[in-house]
Design an enzyme around this catalytic site. Structure first.
Site, PDB file in Angstrom:
ATOM      1  N   ILE A  18       0.830  -1.205   0.000  1.00  0.00           N
ATOM      2  CA  ILE A  18       0.000   0.000   0.000  1.00  0.00           C
ATOM      3  C   ILE A  18       0.867   1.258   0.000  1.00  0.00           C
ATOM      4  CG2 ILE A  18      -1.657   1.321   1.380  1.00  0.00           C
ATOM      5  CD1 ILE A  18      -2.792  -1.455   2.321  1.00  0.00           C
ATOM      6  N   ASP A  64      12.607   3.461  11.301  1.00  0.00           N
ATOM      7  CA  ASP A  64      11.982   2.362  12.045  1.00  0.00           C
ATOM      8  C   ASP A  64      10.956   2.970  12.989  1.00  0.00           C
ATOM      9  OD1 ASP A  64      11.189   0.312  13.679  1.00  0.00           O
ATOM     10  OD2 ASP A  64      13.221  -0.357  14.182  1.00  0.00           O
ATOM     11  N   ARG A 126       4.169  13.105  15.951  1.00  0.00           N
ATOM     12  CA  ARG A 126       4.895  13.991  16.883  1.00  0.00           C
ATOM     13  C   ARG A 126       6.118  14.605  16.202  1.00  0.00           C
ATOM     14  NH1 ARG A 126       6.193  10.953  22.039  1.00  0.00           N
ATOM     15  NH2 ARG A 126       7.545   9.817  20.627  1.00  0.00           N
ATOM     16  N   TYR A 156      -3.510  -6.532  17.214  1.00  0.00           N
ATOM     17  CA  TYR A 156      -3.483  -5.741  15.962  1.00  0.00           C
ATOM     18  C   TYR A 156      -4.768  -4.926  15.818  1.00  0.00           C
ATOM     19  CZ  TYR A 156      -3.694  -4.944  10.874  1.00  0.00           C
ATOM     20  OH  TYR A 156      -3.813  -4.383   9.620  1.00  0.00           O
ATOM     21  N   LYS A 160      -5.230  -0.864  15.836  1.00  0.00           N
ATOM     22  CA  LYS A 160      -5.825  -0.136  14.704  1.00  0.00           C
ATOM     23  C   LYS A 160      -7.050   0.651  15.155  1.00  0.00           C
ATOM     24  CE  LYS A 160      -3.169  -1.332  11.136  1.00  0.00           C
ATOM     25  NZ  LYS A 160      -2.314  -0.324  10.470  1.00  0.00           N
TER      26      LYS A 160
END
Ligand code: NAD
Length: 265
Positions: A18, A64, A126, A156, A160
Site C-alpha cells: 500500500i 523504524d 509527533r 493488531y 488499529k
C-alpha cells in the site's frame, strides 16, 4: 490531477504494498515524496520504477517506526532536503506473527504489536507536527477494518482501533493551526502479507463488490484525504473496503449460493 504540485509528502511503509502505491499516486500528482522505511533497498526499487521527474524529486530515508530517534532523524532528513512538509502518510504497520492473548500470546507480543501499529504512528505525527504546513498540512494514518469490527487478531485490531480516536484527538490539537488528521481503514488488500495464506482472493466472497482491494484503491483514498479536496474533513475514519462493513449478507448469499436478499432471520 496535479493536487500535490510543489508539495512534499512523507510516507512511511513506502517500500512495499500500500505504501508503494501511495508513493506512486502522490508522485504522479506532483509531490516530492520522502520514502521512509526499514527496507531501504526495496524503497529504492520503488523509486527506480517512478517516472524520471518524480524519481529525481524522491528521497529514501531509513526509518523504524518502533524507534523514536530513527523516526525523528528520518523527519529531519526530509525537512533538510525540502524545507517544507505538506503531507504525512503513515502506512507502516501490520499484524505480527504471534497468537492472540487467549491463545497464549504474551505481554511482550501485545506490546510489540501495539508499539508498531499505534505508538509508531503517534511517533511519526509527533516528529512531523512542528514542520507541517500551517495552514494546509495533512496527516493520513492507515488503519484497518480490523479496528472497526471483529475480523480477528486482538492486539493488531485493538491497535488499529486506537488510531480512530488518536486521529480525533490530533485533529482537535492541530486543527487550530489548519492541519488535518484522518484515517483510511482498508479491507483486504492484495499485498505480500497474504502470500503465506494462499493469497487474498479466497476472501472475495465476503465483499459486496465481489473482489478484494488493490493497493491503488487505498492510495486513491489517501490522496483524496491528503489533498485540498478534503480541506474541511478532519478527525474522520474513511473505510475503503468494498462494502465488507455493510454486513454479512454478501458472504451469506454467495456462500449459500442464494439470492442476495437471503437472510437468516
Ligand atoms: N494488506 C491488507 O490486507 C491490509 C488491510 C488493512 C490494513 N492494512 C495496513 O496497511 C499497511 C500496509 O500494509 P501492506 O499490506 O502494504 O504491508 P507490506 O508488508 O506490503 O508493507 C508494509 C511496509 O511497512 C514497512 N515496515 C514494517 N515495519 C516497519 C517499521 N517498524 N518501521 C518502518 N517501516 C516498517 C515494510 O518494510 C513495508 O514496506 C499496514 O499498516 C497494514 O496494517 C493492510
Amino acid at each position: 490531477m496535479n493536487r500535490f504540485e510543489g508539495r512534499v509528502a512523507f510516507v512511511t511503509g513506502a517500500a512495499h504494498g500500500i505504501g508503494a502505491a501511495v508513493v506512486r499516486r502522490l508522485s504522479a500528482e506532483g509531490a516530492a515524496v520522502v520514502l521512509a522505511d526499514v527496507d531501504t533497498a526495496a524503497a529504492e526499487e520503488t523509486v527506480a520504477a517512478l517516472a524520471t521527474v518524480a524519481r529525481e524529486r524522491a528521497l529514501v530515508v531509513p526509518c523504524d517506526l518502533t524507534d523514536r530517534a530513527s523516526v525523528e532523524a528520518a523527519m529531519e532528513s526530509a525537512v533538510a532536503r525540502h524545507g517544507r512538509l505538506d503531507a504525512v502518510v503513515n502506512v507502516a504497520g501490520g499484524a505480527l506473527p504471534h497468537p492472540d492473548q487467549l491463545d497464549g500470546g504474551t505481554d511482550d507480543d501485545w506490546a510489540a504489536t501495539v508499539d508498531l501499529n499505534l505508538a509508531g504512528p503517534a511517533r511519526v505525527v509527533r516528529a512531523a507536527a512542528p514542520h507541517l504546513a500551517r495552514p494546509g498540512g495533512a496527516v493520513v494514518l492507515v488503519g484497518s477494518v480490523n479496528g472497526l469490527a471483529a475480523f480477528g487478531g486482538d492486539a493488531y485490531s485493538a491497535a488499529k482501533a486506537g488510531l480512530v480516536v488518536l486521529a480525533k484527538n490530533l485533529a482537535v490539537r492541530l486543527g487550530r493551526d489548519g492541519v488535518r488528521v484522518n484515517v483510511v481503514a482498508p479491507g483486504t488488500v492484495r499485498t505480500r502479507v497474504w502470500d503465506d495464506q494462499g493469497g487474498p482472493d479466497r476472501l472475495a466472497p465476503m465483499y459486496p463488490l465481489g473482489r478484494v482491494g488493490e493497493p491503488e484503491d487505498i492510495a486513491a483514498a489517501v490522496a483524496f484525504l491528503a489533498s485540498d479536496d478534503a480541506t474541511w474533513i478532519t478527525g474522520v475514519t474513511l473505510p475503503v473496503e468494498g462494502g465488507v462493513l455493510a454486513g454479512p449478507l454478501a458472504a451469506f448469499a454467495r456462500l449459500a449460493d442464494g439470492p442476495e436478499r437471503s437472510g437468516i432471520s
